[in-house]
Design a protein around this motif. Sequence first.
Motif, PDB file in Angstrom:
ATOM      1  N   VAL A   1       5.791  -2.133  10.622  1.00 42.99           N
ATOM      2  CA  VAL A   1       6.758  -3.225  10.440  1.00 42.99           C
ATOM      3  C   VAL A   1       6.532  -3.820   9.056  1.00 42.99           C
ATOM      4  O   VAL A   1       5.421  -4.272   8.735  1.00 42.99           O
ATOM      5  CB  VAL A   1       6.610  -4.329  11.507  1.00 42.99           C
ATOM      6  N   TYR A   2       7.577  -3.811   8.230  1.00 46.44           N
ATOM      7  CA  TYR A   2       7.470  -4.361   6.870  1.00 46.44           C
ATOM      8  C   TYR A   2       8.308  -5.627   6.754  1.00 46.44           C
ATOM      9  O   TYR A   2       9.492  -5.631   7.088  1.00 46.44           O
ATOM     10  CB  TYR A   2       7.924  -3.329   5.839  1.00 46.44           C
ATOM     11  N   GLY A   3       7.672  -6.688   6.236  1.00 49.16           N
ATOM     12  CA  GLY A   3       8.350  -7.973   6.144  1.00 49.16           C
ATOM     13  C   GLY A   3       9.059  -8.236   4.839  1.00 49.16           C
ATOM     14  O   GLY A   3       9.906  -9.121   4.757  1.00 49.16           O
ATOM     15  N   GLY A   4       8.705  -7.492   3.790  1.00 51.66           N
ATOM     16  CA  GLY A   4       9.349  -7.692   2.502  1.00 51.66           C
ATOM     17  C   GLY A   4       8.592  -8.636   1.587  1.00 51.66           C
ATOM     18  O   GLY A   4       7.557  -9.201   1.949  1.00 51.66           O
ATOM     19  N   ARG A   5       9.119  -8.797   0.401  1.00 49.91           N
ATOM     20  CA  ARG A   5       8.503  -9.667  -0.608  1.00 49.91           C
ATOM     21  C   ARG A   5       9.596 -10.311  -1.444  1.00 49.91           C
ATOM     22  O   ARG A   5      10.677  -9.747  -1.603  1.00 49.91           O
ATOM     23  CB  ARG A   5       7.573  -8.845  -1.514  1.00 49.91           C
ATOM     24  N   GLN A   6       9.304 -11.491  -1.953  1.00 54.83           N
ATOM     25  CA  GLN A   6      10.218 -12.124  -2.890  1.00 54.83           C
ATOM     26  C   GLN A   6       9.434 -12.722  -4.047  1.00 54.83           C
ATOM     27  O   GLN A   6       8.244 -12.997  -3.938  1.00 54.83           O
ATOM     28  CB  GLN A   6      11.053 -13.207  -2.208  1.00 54.83           C
ATOM     29  N   HIS A   7      10.128 -12.881  -5.155  1.00 59.23           N
ATOM     30  CA  HIS A   7       9.534 -13.517  -6.329  1.00 59.23           C
ATOM     31  C   HIS A   7      10.116 -14.924  -6.487  1.00 59.23           C
ATOM     32  O   HIS A   7      11.180 -15.215  -5.954  1.00 59.23           O
ATOM     33  CB  HIS A   7       9.791 -12.668  -7.577  1.00 59.23           C
TER      34      HIS A   7
ATOM     35  N   THR B   1      18.199  -5.485   5.472  1.00 66.26           N
ATOM     36  CA  THR B   1      19.370  -4.612   5.622  1.00 66.26           C
ATOM     37  C   THR B   1      19.388  -3.521   4.566  1.00 66.26           C
ATOM     38  O   THR B   1      19.646  -2.351   4.854  1.00 66.26           O
ATOM     39  CB  THR B   1      20.671  -5.436   5.540  1.00 66.26           C
ATOM     40  N   ASN B   2      19.086  -3.890   3.310  1.00 67.86           N
ATOM     41  CA  ASN B   2      19.050  -2.901   2.230  1.00 67.86           C
ATOM     42  C   ASN B   2      17.858  -1.973   2.354  1.00 67.86           C
ATOM     43  O   ASN B   2      17.957  -0.773   2.073  1.00 67.86           O
ATOM     44  CB  ASN B   2      19.027  -3.603   0.870  1.00 67.86           C
ATOM     45  N   ARG B   3      16.725  -2.519   2.781  1.00 66.46           N
ATOM     46  CA  ARG B   3      15.531  -1.688   2.943  1.00 66.46           C
ATOM     47  C   ARG B   3      15.722  -0.636   4.023  1.00 66.46           C
ATOM     48  O   ARG B   3      15.197   0.473   3.933  1.00 66.46           O
ATOM     49  CB  ARG B   3      14.322  -2.571   3.257  1.00 66.46           C
ATOM     50  N   GLU B   4      16.454  -0.988   5.057  1.00 63.03           N
ATOM     51  CA  GLU B   4      16.677  -0.072   6.180  1.00 63.03           C
ATOM     52  C   GLU B   4      17.451   1.178   5.780  1.00 63.03           C
ATOM     53  O   GLU B   4      17.377   2.209   6.452  1.00 63.03           O
ATOM     54  CB  GLU B   4      17.421  -0.791   7.306  1.00 63.03           C
ATOM     55  N   LYS B   5      18.200   1.118   4.675  1.00 63.17           N
ATOM     56  CA  LYS B   5      18.975   2.280   4.229  1.00 63.17           C
ATOM     57  C   LYS B   5      18.065   3.430   3.824  1.00 63.17           C
ATOM     58  O   LYS B   5      18.417   4.596   3.998  1.00 63.17           O
ATOM     59  CB  LYS B   5      19.885   1.874   3.055  1.00 63.17           C
ATOM     60  N   LYS B   6      16.905   3.099   3.262  1.00 60.16           N
ATOM     61  CA  LYS B   6      15.886   4.095   2.935  1.00 60.16           C
ATOM     62  C   LYS B   6      14.547   3.539   3.414  1.00 60.16           C
ATOM     63  O   LYS B   6      13.769   3.009   2.622  1.00 60.16           O
ATOM     64  CB  LYS B   6      15.858   4.384   1.438  1.00 60.16           C
ATOM     65  N   PRO B   7      14.296   3.645   4.696  1.00 57.95           N
ATOM     66  CA  PRO B   7      13.158   2.933   5.297  1.00 57.95           C
ATOM     67  C   PRO B   7      11.795   3.293   4.737  1.00 57.95           C
ATOM     68  O   PRO B   7      10.928   2.425   4.613  1.00 57.95           O
ATOM     69  CB  PRO B   7      13.265   3.303   6.779  1.00 57.95           C
ATOM     70  N   PHE B   8      11.576   4.544   4.365  1.00 52.43           N
ATOM     71  CA  PHE B   8      10.269   4.936   3.849  1.00 52.43           C
ATOM     72  C   PHE B   8      10.135   4.637   2.357  1.00 52.43           C
ATOM     73  O   PHE B   8       9.096   4.156   1.898  1.00 52.43           O
ATOM     74  CB  PHE B   8      10.006   6.421   4.124  1.00 52.43           C
ATOM     75  N   GLN B   9      11.191   4.893   1.594  1.00 48.76           N
ATOM     76  CA  GLN B   9      11.150   4.608   0.158  1.00 48.76           C
ATOM     77  C   GLN B   9      11.061   3.116  -0.126  1.00 48.76           C
ATOM     78  O   GLN B   9      10.587   2.713  -1.188  1.00 48.76           O
ATOM     79  CB  GLN B   9      12.384   5.203  -0.540  1.00 48.76           C
ATOM     80  N   SER B  10      11.505   2.300   0.821  1.00 43.12           N
ATOM     81  CA  SER B  10      11.472   0.842   0.646  1.00 43.12           C
ATOM     82  C   SER B  10      10.216   0.204   1.223  1.00 43.12           C
ATOM     83  O   SER B  10      10.076  -1.017   1.212  1.00 43.12           O
ATOM     84  CB  SER B  10      12.698   0.217   1.329  1.00 43.12           C
ATOM     85  N   LEU B  11       9.306   1.034   1.706  1.00 42.04           N
ATOM     86  CA  LEU B  11       8.124   0.525   2.395  1.00 42.04           C
ATOM     87  C   LEU B  11       6.970   0.296   1.422  1.00 42.04           C
ATOM     88  O   LEU B  11       6.519   1.216   0.741  1.00 42.04           O
ATOM     89  CB  LEU B  11       7.697   1.528   3.474  1.00 42.04           C
ATOM     90  N   LEU B  12       6.507  -0.948   1.345  1.00 45.28           N
ATOM     91  CA  LEU B  12       5.330  -1.305   0.557  1.00 45.28           C
ATOM     92  C   LEU B  12       4.259  -1.820   1.519  1.00 45.28           C
ATOM     93  O   LEU B  12       4.546  -2.112   2.681  1.00 45.28           O
ATOM     94  CB  LEU B  12       5.674  -2.366  -0.480  1.00 45.28           C
ATOM     95  N   PHE B  13       3.043  -1.947   1.021  1.00 41.17           N
ATOM     96  CA  PHE B  13       1.956  -2.395   1.889  1.00 41.17           C
ATOM     97  C   PHE B  13       1.365  -3.725   1.432  1.00 41.17           C
ATOM     98  O   PHE B  13       0.201  -4.005   1.656  1.00 41.17           O
ATOM     99  CB  PHE B  13       0.876  -1.312   1.991  1.00 41.17           C
ATOM    100  N   ASN B  14       2.206  -4.541   0.823  1.00 41.76           N
ATOM    101  CA  ASN B  14       1.776  -5.892   0.448  1.00 41.76           C
ATOM    102  C   ASN B  14       1.911  -6.878   1.611  1.00 41.76           C
ATOM    103  O   ASN B  14       1.308  -7.950   1.603  1.00 41.76           O
ATOM    104  CB  ASN B  14       2.621  -6.395  -0.727  1.00 41.76           C
ATOM    105  N   ASN B  15       2.691  -6.485   2.635  1.00 42.58           N
ATOM    106  CA  ASN B  15       3.047  -7.414   3.715  1.00 42.58           C
ATOM    107  C   ASN B  15       3.500  -6.601   4.913  1.00 42.58           C
ATOM    108  O   ASN B  15       4.636  -6.680   5.354  1.00 42.58           O
ATOM    109  CB  ASN B  15       4.167  -8.349   3.214  1.00 42.58           C
ATOM    110  N   THR B  16       2.571  -5.813   5.462  1.00 35.11           N
ATOM    111  CA  THR B  16       2.951  -4.767   6.407  1.00 35.11           C
ATOM    112  C   THR B  16       1.993  -4.681   7.580  1.00 35.11           C
ATOM    113  O   THR B  16       0.778  -4.688   7.408  1.00 35.11           O
ATOM    114  CB  THR B  16       2.966  -3.403   5.691  1.00 35.11           C
ATOM    115  N   VAL B  17       2.551  -4.563   8.775  1.00 32.29           N
ATOM    116  CA  VAL B  17       1.766  -4.279   9.977  1.00 32.29           C
ATOM    117  C   VAL B  17       1.914  -2.796  10.303  1.00 32.29           C
ATOM    118  O   VAL B  17       3.022  -2.263  10.303  1.00 32.29           O
ATOM    119  CB  VAL B  17       2.242  -5.116  11.175  1.00 32.29           C
ATOM    120  N   ILE B  18       0.793  -2.152  10.586  1.00 31.65           N
ATOM    121  CA  ILE B  18       0.797  -0.743  10.972  1.00 31.65           C
ATOM    122  C   ILE B  18      -0.208  -0.534  12.100  1.00 31.65           C
ATOM    123  O   ILE B  18      -1.279  -1.143  12.102  1.00 31.65           O
ATOM    124  CB  ILE B  18       0.487   0.179   9.765  1.00 31.65           C
TER     125      ILE B  18
END
Length: 296
Positions: free
Chosen positions: A112-118, A143-160
């Motif tokens: 589960v990836y929560g995303g990041r903002q600046h 919504t935009n991240r879901e279009k490419k779920p793996f390419q949009s996945l970072l590990f700065n804010n992620t549950v695995i």
Amino acid sequence: MLSILIPVYNYNVYPLVLELQKQCINCGIVFEIFCQDDASQSSLNAFNENINALSDCSFVSLKKNLAHRENRNSLAEQAKFEYLLFVDGDSIIIRDDYINKFISNLYDFDVVYGGRQHPEKCPSDNQKLRWKYGKFIEDKSATNREKKPFQSLLFNNTVIKKECFNQVKFDAHLKKYGHDDTQVSYQLSLLNATVNHIENVVEHGDIDINSVYLKKTKESLENLIALYEEEKIDVAFVKLIQLYHFLKGTKITFIISKIHSVFQHLLMKNLTGNHPNLFLFNWYRVGYLCAIDDKN
């Protein structure tokens, strides 16, 4: 239930841990928060040592540097619980329901990836390159991240799930900055891991100055080439590698490399200045990739 893992390097993470601990307690979950400084020998660790006085929280300062990837792997190995929450040490929690949001979206997913903002405004002109790239390129809605779920996945804010992470892990052979997320995300795609993108962003707190970020960019491109040449990622997985692969196939990387050598100082002047241009930044990255190929 939840192991919160925070890799640290020369940063005061005590306020972050305090907020995370408070939210975990409010949610009534079983948790641990484990912070590990990668031998920075920073004076800020005097603040971080206070973490050890907090219940279910710990801070360790390593004597020998592991590098960022192996530090993350080390944290995961020591984690006790089923779910791992990776949070970068320079993150700022901006939601009161941050932990609860993750807990509510865990089930039936491996990641589960929560995303990041600046920040809405750049802290200073000398940080504009990293801020612009983060705000206008990296920051994406769920919504935009879901279009490419793996390419949009970072590990700065992620549950695995820990069992899932143990099948991939970060590539400890790569020592330079950058694209560790790319390698792990690609491995997860091969496993057909289930990924859930949600709106649960953290704010990026420690924004690099322009010259530092440009140096890190060069290192990340060197890592990307290494992943490509060692066939640890598929060409189609990264747009920049797709372009590089095409240019290499048409035998024009040499020409672009020479053009890059002529104009790189002008590009660097713009990118390290007060008004960096993202279009020029992309040209610089392509040119540098071709320059790496020319050296090889």
